[in-house]
Enzyme design. Sequence first.
Site, PDB file in Angstrom:
ATOM      1  N   SER A 267       0.818  -1.215   0.000  1.00 57.03           N
ATOM      2  CA  SER A 267       0.000   0.000   0.000  1.00 57.03           C
ATOM      3  C   SER A 267       0.851   1.264   0.000  1.00 57.03           C
ATOM      4  CB  SER A 267      -0.927   0.000   1.221  1.00 57.03           C
ATOM      5  OG  SER A 267      -1.724  -1.157   1.238  1.00 57.03           O
ATOM      6  N   HIS A 325       1.078   4.733   4.523  1.00 57.79           N
ATOM      7  CA  HIS A 325       0.312   5.347   3.436  1.00 57.79           C
ATOM      8  C   HIS A 325       0.682   6.814   3.269  1.00 57.79           C
ATOM      9  CE1 HIS A 325      -3.204   2.210   3.711  1.00 57.79           C
ATOM     10  NE2 HIS A 325      -2.012   1.659   3.532  1.00 57.79           N
TER      11      HIS A 325
END
Length: 376
Positions: A267, A325
Amino acid sequence: MAWRGCVLKWAREDIINSATRSNRFTLYSQQRCGFRKTAKKVEPKKGSVEEAGQPHVELAERELTQRKSVPSPTPPTPQMPPRAFGRLVKPLVFTIGFTGCSFGSAAIWQYESLKSRVQSYFDEVRADWLEKIRPQKQGDIRKQINQWWNGLSEGQRTVTGIIAVNALVFCCWRVPALQRSMMTYFTSNPASKAVCLPMVLSTFSHYSLFHMAANMYVLWSFSSSIVSMLGKEQFMAVYLSAGAISTFGSYLAKTATGRLGPSLGASGAIMTVLAAVCTKMPEAKLAIIFLPMYTFTAGNALKAIVAMDTAGLVLGWKLFDHAAHLGGALFGIWYVWYGHELIWKNREPLVKIWHDFRTGGPGGGGVGGGGGNGSM
């Protein structure tokens, strides 16, 4: 007998009177009777009470004043466990070194690709000529695979290898004999013994099928845009560097908050790809796979994602690794604004050194220095 009783009576009265005069409270002669008589309480005189009470009063007043003068000790505050920020020095050095090696390798890779492009052109012409004279087979699986492969864009062909590696690592998670090694090297945790290699290997690691499918779908969706914008060599350097940088951001947040634990997934690196495309093309239209009728601009999508991850990091949400992230998204934004100019456009000296090494002496260093893929 009467005389003996009178003598005993007088003797007992004399003992009682003498005990009373000498202020004794316990009558030992009464213990023979089966019960104990309550001792009389001697009341001292008033004068003696006042004289004896004065020192006690003065002592009590002195202790009271001392208690007032001496401040009451504050309860000790519970000490938090020391933050082991010293453990982050090694991951920081690894992140910087790995990022430099990734971009250096990408520059050399682009040089070799440009050099072999002419030979590849002749190989393709020869392959087409052999394909024409070769007898065609019905239902040739290899031909169908080649047609499918040639129909893909350059970006899709580039990320196909990344998807294949993620699928292979996903299968390794299902092997019981590999569980210990997978937990050590394919999950990133600042409290683990191995802290450097997992920063990159965890980028290709997924334990959940849904997690891997969602990440690979997003990567496949943005592959054509990011590779056409950067070129496959520069894209691979950015993707690998983003994996290490986003993991280091996760290390930093976990160490600062004390919430240590393993993380895995692509991610962070995919957030770099998404942020780079949305920063370069903010007016591009995006849609959610399950709600294709609702569209929004790439710039607004990036703002929403960054805001959500910032809120998750501040509020301590544990569903995702919001620090990874956010670190990946910030790296993607920075690279589009400044990183491309600072890193990729200054690769000429390294390419010249490699060219001299390959040719055996100094020569023209312009091969792959200014041209090729990757101009933004």
